[in-house]
Design a protein around this motif. Structure first.
Motif, short mmCIF file in Angstrom:
data_model
loop_
_atom_site.label_atom_id
_atom_site.label_comp_id
_atom_site.label_asym_id
_atom_site.label_seq_id
_atom_site.Cartn_x
_atom_site.Cartn_y
_atom_site.Cartn_z
N ILE A 159 21.54 -11.94 64.27
CA ILE A 159 22.80 -11.93 64.29
C ILE A 159 23.33 -11.66 62.99
CG2 ILE A 159 25.00 -13.84 64.07
CD1 ILE A 159 22.86 -15.45 66.08
N HIS A 160 24.26 -10.48 62.83
CA HIS A 160 24.77 -9.96 61.64
C HIS A 160 25.31 -11.15 60.78
CE1 HIS A 160 26.40 -6.51 59.06
NE2 HIS A 160 27.19 -7.65 58.62
N THR A 161 24.62 -11.26 59.49
CA THR A 161 25.16 -12.39 58.47
C THR A 161 25.56 -11.82 57.24
OG1 THR A 161 23.58 -13.97 59.78
CG2 THR A 161 24.44 -14.53 57.63
N SER A 162 26.86 -12.10 56.85
CA SER A 162 27.37 -11.66 55.54
C SER A 162 27.71 -13.10 54.87
CB SER A 162 28.97 -11.40 55.83
OG SER A 162 29.02 -10.28 56.82
N ILE A 163 27.41 -12.82 53.51
CA ILE A 163 27.22 -14.00 52.47
C ILE A 163 28.23 -13.67 51.41
CG2 ILE A 163 25.50 -15.43 51.21
CD1 ILE A 163 23.65 -15.55 53.42
N LEU A 164 28.93 -14.86 50.94
CA LEU A 164 29.45 -14.73 49.80
C LEU A 164 28.81 -15.87 48.53
CD1 LEU A 164 32.30 -13.95 48.49
CD2 LEU A 164 33.11 -16.18 49.05
N ASP A 165 28.71 -15.23 47.39
CA ASP A 165 28.50 -16.18 46.33
C ASP A 165 28.47 -15.35 45.13
OD1 ASP A 165 25.76 -18.41 46.37
OD2 ASP A 165 26.12 -17.32 44.53
N ASN A 166 28.61 -16.12 43.95
CA ASN A 166 29.00 -15.75 42.72
C ASN A 166 28.10 -15.17 41.97
OD1 ASN A 166 31.25 -15.75 40.76
ND2 ASN A 166 30.36 -17.57 39.79
N ASN A 167 26.64 -15.34 42.16
CA ASN A 167 25.78 -15.12 41.80
C ASN A 167 24.99 -13.86 42.36
OD1 ASN A 167 23.19 -14.75 40.49
ND2 ASN A 167 22.40 -16.61 41.08
N VAL A 168 24.94 -12.67 41.75
CA VAL A 168 24.51 -11.26 42.16
C VAL A 168 23.06 -11.36 42.45
CG1 VAL A 168 24.16 -10.21 39.82
CG2 VAL A 168 24.84 -8.98 41.76
#
Lengths: 385, 385
Positions: A32-41
C-alpha cells in the motif's frame, strides 16, 4: 471495496517516528503506497516510505497541503493541526481516527471530562488554566498534597506527568494548562487495545500488564497476557470497549487503566493509534497491532487478536550519562537467547531516557518469558560510542 | 563485533525483487543501512531501501562498482556476475554466500557434479552443451524417454524445467546447455533450510513438504511441518547439513529434496538464499528465514528455528488469461479468515504464472491450516483490472 493493494491508492500518515516505521512494515507487506509527513528530515520513516514530505505537523498549511495528496489520512502521533484535519474532512477526505476524537484525546482535561460525562470510571481530577491557579488552590487548602500533576497537552512517556508531594516539587513544573489527579494506590497498570472499522466490526486484544521504571516513569516491561484474574480482565476489556463506543471511535485505541486495591478499573488515558503496550503483538499475536490499525482505518475485516505465544516487551531507552551516536552494547548477547527480537527505531543519536527501540521476548510460558526479559534488560545497554 | 545497528555500516544486496523486499523488513527492524542493486527501476525494493542503484546484475562493472560502496555484500538472486564478486573478494570485501559456492550453484551441471563428488544422494543425470547433443543421444538410444530436462542456467520456479516424454516435447526447448535426469517416482517433495555463520554455528529449520501445481510446475502449498515420519525428517535434515558442510557454505541454504517410494532422500537442487519454501517462517517461526539470513551473513548468533504454530504457504501467481495492472480479487474475503496473512510483492503488472505474492496460513493444528489454505486458494484470484 477500494483496491488498496499495488494500486494508485495513497495512504497518508502524519508523523514519521518509530510507530510510523512499524506501520510501514505492514503497508509494505500489503504493498500500500504510503506517504509520510514529518518535520524531521532524518525521521525513522524518511528513507523507507514511498513518499516523504518535510513539514510541521502543527502547521495548518503543511497538514492541509499534505492531506490533499492522499486518499486516506491517519496519524502516528496525536499532536497535529486539527483545524487542517477538520477542513480536509469537510472537503471529503477520509481521516481515521476522526478529528473530533483527536480533539478530545489531545487534551487531558477534555479526556477527563469525556470520561465523567460518559460514566467511564476514572480518578477524580481538577483542571487549571495555568500552574499559578493550581498553586493558589493549594495555598487555600482546596487541593492537598500529594497529587499527580499532568500537563493538559503534549505529554508523552512520562514527560508531562509528575507526582507532587510538596511545594518544592512544584518548582520544576512549567506554567501551562494542567490537571491534577488524586494519587490512587493501584495494584496493576493495565492496557487494552481495541480496534474498530467503519463497518462497526470491533475487536479487543488481550489485557496486558505494565511495569514502570520507578524513576523515569517510563514503561519497563509490558506483559501479555496480564497475570490477573479472568474477572478483572473481563472488566478491563468492557471498560475499554465502552470508551470506543462512547467516542464512536474508528481506528486503533489503546486504553491505559489502573487496577485498584479493590479491583476497580479506572481509565488513566488513551492513545488513538498503535501504542507501546501493543508492540509485543508483532511477534506474539496472530495479527499485530500495526496490521490491525491498517485494517481498521481502511475498513478491511479485522484480524484475530489472540496470541500464538506469551510476549513481553522491554523498552530500550538511552542510558543516563550518554549522548551522541548510539551503540547497542551487548546486542549480540541477547541475540543468543531463544525467542528474543530487538527492534531498533532508526535514531542515530541517543539521549538519556530517549526511546531508541524495544525488545520482544516470546515463549509458550509467560513466566519463562518474564525471566528472559529480566536477563535481556540486565544485558543490553543503550550508550554512545 | 562490528556495529551494524543504526551505524554507518552498509549492507549491499544484489537483486531487488520480493526476496530482497522481505529481507528489507528485517534490516529495517534492526536499522541496518541497506543498498540494493537491480536493473529494474520499479523493482519491489526500489522505493523502500536506504539506497537503490540501477544496474545489470550480470554486468561486471555494475556489480563491481556497487560492491565498492558497501561493507558486506549478499544476494537475493544467484544469477549475478561472479567475476566481479571474485575481484571484490580478492580486494577484501566480505561476500556471503561465497562466490565459489555461487559458482557451483549457478550451474545445475556443476551442482550435480558436486553432489556426486561428495556422495550426496541425487538422481542420476547426463550433461549436454547444447540441446542438439541431447537429441543425438536420444536418436542413438543413449537416453530414453521419459526424462526431466533442465536448463543448466537461469532456470527458476518451473521455468527451465520440463518433463520430456517424446520428440514433440523437445521442440519447445531452447538450444542451450542442459542436463537430463531420470524421472524418479517420488512420494514427497521436501525442503530443509540450513543457516551457518562464519563462526561455524549451524541451524536447520523443520522439514517442509511441497505440493506442486501439476501444470505450471510451481509450488502450490508449502506445509510446515511436513507430514512425514520422524526418521525421514531426520534423514532429510542430515542430507541438507551435509550439503552445507561439503560446500563449506556461509549464509542461508535451501535444500530441495525428493522422498522416494523407498524413503530414500535425493537432493534435487539448492538455493543459496531465502527461499519460497521458507516464507511460512515469517508468521510461524521464532526466527524467520530473512532474519536468519541476515544473522548468518553478519556472523551474528543464529536464532531459534522452531515454530510457534504450524504454517502453510500458498503462492499467489498471475491467473492465465490476465495481463496488466494487477487486481487481487477477493483479498478482503481471505482477510476475514483467522490466521491468514497476504504478502503482496509490489509488482504493479500481472502476467500468467508470475509470482505476485503469497499467503501464509497459521494454526496450532496443521490439518486445520491445510483446510484453510485450500479455502484461500479457491477464493483469491490474481487478475487484471
Amino acid at each position: 471495496m477500494k483496491n488498496y493493494f499495488s494500486s494508485d491508492f495513497k495512504l497518508g500518515v502524519l508523523g514519521g517516528g518509530q510507530l510510523g516505521r512499524m506501520l510501514l512494515a505492514e503497508t509494505q507487506k500489503f504493498d500500500i503506497h504510503t506517504s509520510i509527513l514529518d518535520n524531521n528530515v532524518n525521521a525513522p520513516c524518511a528513507e523507507i516510505c514511498n513518499t516523504f514530505v518535510v513539514g510541521n505537523l502543527l502547521d495548518f498549511d503543511a497538514v492541509y497541503n499534505f492531506g490533499k495528496t492522499v486518499d486516506v489520512l491517519t496519524i502516528e502521533i496525536e499532536n497535529v493541526n486539527l483545524d487542517a484535519l477538520d477542513k480536509l474532512e469537510e472537503e471529503g477526505l477520509a481521516i481515521y481516527p476522526k478529528p473530533k476524537d483527536l480533539r478530545v484525546i489531545q487534551s487531558k482535561a477534555r479526556q477527563k471530562n469525556f470520561y465523567f460525562d460518559n460514566k467511564i470510571p476514572t480518578a477524580p481530577f481538577s483542571h487549571f488554566a495555568y500552574l499559578e491557579e493550581l498553586v493558589l488552590c493549594i495555598e487555600n487548602n482546596i487541593i492537598d498534597f500529594p497529587f499527580v500533576w499532568k500537563a493538559a497537552r503534549f505529554g508523552y512517556d512520562g514527560n508531562g506527568v509528575k507526582i507532587v508531594r510538596n511545594f518544592a516539587d512544584l518548582e520544576s513544573l512549567p506554567n501551562v494548562e494542567c490537571i491534577t489527579e488524586q494519587l490512587i494506590p493501584f495494584k496493576n497498570e493495565l492496557a487494552v487495545i481495541v480496534a474498530k472499522n467503519a463497518d462497526g466490526e470491533t475487536t479487543t486484544y488481550p489485557v496486558v500488564e505494565m511495569e514502570f521504571h520507578p524513576e523515569a516513569n517510563q514503561v519497563e516491561y509490558v506483559i501479555c497476557p496480564a497475570r490477573i484474574k479472568e474477572s478483572v480482565a473481563k472488566k478491563a476489556r468492557e471498560v475499554a470497549l465502552k470508551v470506543v463506543e462512547k467516542l464512536d471511535f474508528i481506528g486503533l485505541l489503546a486504553v491505559e487503566m489502573f487496577q485498584t486495591a479493590t479491583n476497580e478499573i479506572l481509565v488513566n488515558e488513551v492513545a488513538p493509534r498503535p501504542h507501546n503496550s501493543g508492540h509485543y503483538s508483532i511477534e506474539a499475536s496472530y495479527t499485530n497491532q500495526f496490521e490491525q490499525h491498517l485494517r481498521s482505518i481502511l475498513n478491511l475485516p479485522l484480524g484475530n487478536t489472540e496470541s500464538k505465544v506469551a510476549g513481553i516487551m522491554v523498552n530500550l531507552v538511552g542510558e543516563e550519562g550518554f549522548s551522541g551516536d548510539v551503540l547497542y552494547q551487548n546486542i549480540e548477547e541477547i541475540l543468543k537467547i531463544d525467542g528474543v527480537t530487538p527492534h531498533i527505531y532508526g535514531k542515530k543519536e541517543t539521549r538519556p531516557f530517549r526511546k531508541m527501540g524495544h525488545v520482544t521476548i516470546v515463549n509458550a510460558d509467560v513466566e519463562k518469558a518474564r525471566a528472559t526479559a529480566q536477563k535481556v534488560k540486565e544485558t543490553i545497554r543503550v550508550i554512545s560510542k
